[in-house]
Scaffold this active site. Structure first.
Site, PDB file in Angstrom:
ATOM      1  N   SER A 141       6.728  -0.855  10.094  1.00 30.26           N
ATOM      2  CA  SER A 141       5.369  -0.662   9.613  1.00 30.26           C
ATOM      3  C   SER A 141       5.238   0.742   9.055  1.00 30.26           C
ATOM      4  O   SER A 141       5.844   1.693   9.579  1.00 30.26           O
ATOM      5  CB  SER A 141       4.362  -0.842  10.754  1.00 30.26           C
ATOM      6  N   SER A 142       4.440   0.885   7.999  1.00 33.06           N
ATOM      7  CA  SER A 142       4.186   2.216   7.457  1.00 33.06           C
ATOM      8  C   SER A 142       3.515   3.111   8.490  1.00 33.06           C
ATOM      9  O   SER A 142       3.692   4.332   8.475  1.00 33.06           O
ATOM     10  CB  SER A 142       3.303   2.111   6.209  1.00 33.06           C
ATOM     11  N   ARG A 143       2.736   2.515   9.386  1.00 36.20           N
ATOM     12  CA  ARG A 143       2.027   3.317  10.396  1.00 36.20           C
ATOM     13  C   ARG A 143       2.936   3.781  11.525  1.00 36.20           C
ATOM     14  O   ARG A 143       2.506   4.589  12.359  1.00 36.20           O
ATOM     15  CB  ARG A 143       0.852   2.514  10.962  1.00 36.20           C
ATOM     16  N   MET A 182       0.839  -1.204   0.000  1.00 37.76           N
ATOM     17  CA  MET A 182       0.000   0.000   0.000  1.00 37.76           C
ATOM     18  C   MET A 182       0.875   1.256   0.000  1.00 37.76           C
ATOM     19  O   MET A 182       0.397   2.349   0.318  1.00 37.76           O
ATOM     20  CB  MET A 182      -0.948   0.006   1.193  1.00 37.76           C
ATOM     21  N   HIS A 231       9.664  -3.498   3.493  1.00 37.27           N
ATOM     22  CA  HIS A 231       9.345  -3.729   2.084  1.00 37.27           C
ATOM     23  C   HIS A 231      10.609  -4.038   1.282  1.00 37.27           C
ATOM     24  O   HIS A 231      10.574  -4.866   0.365  1.00 37.27           O
ATOM     25  CB  HIS A 231       8.651  -2.503   1.491  1.00 37.27           C
ATOM     26  N   ALA A 236       4.074   3.888   1.040  1.00 34.52           N
ATOM     27  CA  ALA A 236       4.782   4.336   2.244  1.00 34.52           C
ATOM     28  C   ALA A 236       5.862   3.315   2.585  1.00 34.52           C
ATOM     29  O   ALA A 236       5.968   2.836   3.715  1.00 34.52           O
ATOM     30  CB  ALA A 236       3.815   4.551   3.405  1.00 34.52           C
ATOM     31  N   ASP A 239       2.169  -9.673   9.046  1.00 31.18           N
ATOM     32  CA  ASP A 239       0.736  -9.869   8.849  1.00 31.18           C
ATOM     33  C   ASP A 239       0.468 -11.369   8.725  1.00 31.18           C
ATOM     34  O   ASP A 239       0.109 -11.875   7.662  1.00 31.18           O
ATOM     35  CB  ASP A 239       0.273  -9.117   7.605  1.00 31.18           C
ATOM     36  N   GLN A 247     -10.345  -2.659   2.236  1.00 34.23           N
ATOM     37  CA  GLN A 247      -9.892  -3.277   3.481  1.00 34.23           C
ATOM     38  C   GLN A 247      -9.886  -2.321   4.663  1.00 34.23           C
ATOM     39  O   GLN A 247      -9.430  -2.683   5.747  1.00 34.23           O
ATOM     40  CB  GLN A 247      -8.508  -3.901   3.290  1.00 34.23           C
TER      41      GLN A 247
END
Length: 293
Positions: free
Chosen positions: A193-195, A38, A45, A40, A158, A69
């Site tokens: 994590s992107s978050r 997704m 990644h 970011a 995940d 999602q």
């Protein structure tokens, strides 16, 4: 073991936005690998791309924030987006094609037909985020149909997602190999994590309790399932009093084949999974433990 040196692509990857452009880009592509994202993009990644790059002739990274999602109160609108930065990172990792479709391209009409995630998709993340895995499996299926990859790489952070993708591929006889990549962690132990960009310095200190809880649970694995849960819960109970507090969503020890709760007498591999909110940010993490034979 260190990751292999990236193979930067001269001129950067080809960025395509439509299925037609994608088909032209993949003509005579040989063995194709896909890393669905997704955007970011971060070091986690990169590790997925490096794993795929070694096994394929042409590497595709998809960058698409999938609205199916996200729930109505989730962070779809504020999810970090940086296609120029993502494209640069992909070029550094030798990616050949970046597929970055618009939402209207992926969903030109209301999506009537979706992929039901079944009972496994209603547990843990699925219980906390109703419909989430239906959205995930639907977009993954669409990406598989558009890219036609020989293999696709997903991150183990995940864990429930990759288990569901593997089951979908098996149940629907999709001709793609699913490869899991180990969770990449920052030096302090927080899962990449992107978050993570949402976390303040104080938030991050509290968030480290997730990885500490998993480590405590893993250390207790020789004593059985009940001890694993108790050790992890003790860390999270203490973190609930931190500033800011760790607001636990779930802590579960589950069978990796079904994501149902592992019985107290479970033997062999199990997944210890956690989800919690720290400040404005919801984080997930997991570790595989081996309970005594």
């Amino acid at each position: 073991m260190t990751d292999p040196a990236p193979r930067a692509r001269v001129g950067g990857p080809l960025v395509v936005r439509t299925p037609e452009e994608l088909r032209r880009a993949l003509a005579d592509a040989g063995r194709v690998g896909l890393v669905p994202t997704m955007g970011a993009l971060h070091g986690g990644h990169r590790s997925l791309m490096r794993l795929a790059r070694e096994r394929v002739d042409t590497l595709v990274v998809s960058v698409f924030v999938n609205p199916l999602q996200f729930g109505p109160d989730e962070d779809l609108d504020r999810y970090p987006r940086d296609l120029p930065g993502d494209t640069r990172l992909c070029g550094e990792e030798g990616v050949d094609v970046v597929f970055a479709p618009e939402t209207a391209t992926m969903y030109p009409r209301p999506q009537m037909v979706t992929v039901d995630a079944g009972a496994m998709g209603d547990r843990l993340e699925g219980a906390s985020r109703p419909g989430h895995f239906t959205g995930v499996l639907t977009v993954v299926t669409k990406l598989f149909q558009l890219v036609r990859p020989d293999l696709a790489v997903f991150g183990a952070k995940d864990a429930q997602q990759i288990a569901l993708v593997r089951r979908m591929v098996a149940d629907l006889d999709l001709p793609v190999e699913i490869v899991g990549a180990p969770t990449l962690r920052d030096p302090d132990g927080l899962a990449s994590s992107s978050r993570n960009v949402y976390l303040s310095e104080r938030d991050r200190v509290s968030a480290l309790s997730l990885s500490r809880a998993l480590a405590a649970g893993a250390d207790a694995a020789p004593e059985g399932a009940e001890a694993v849960r108790a050790a992890a819960q003790a860390v999270l109970d203490k973190a609930a009093g931190a500033v800011p507090p760790v607001e636990l969503d779930y802590l579960a020890l589950v069978d990796p084949a079904t994501f149902a709760d592992a019985a107290d007498d479970h033997r062999g591999e199990a997944v210890l999974a956690v989800a919690a909110r720290v400040g404005p940010t919801r984080l997930i993490d997991n570790v595989t433990v081996t309970l005594r034979p």
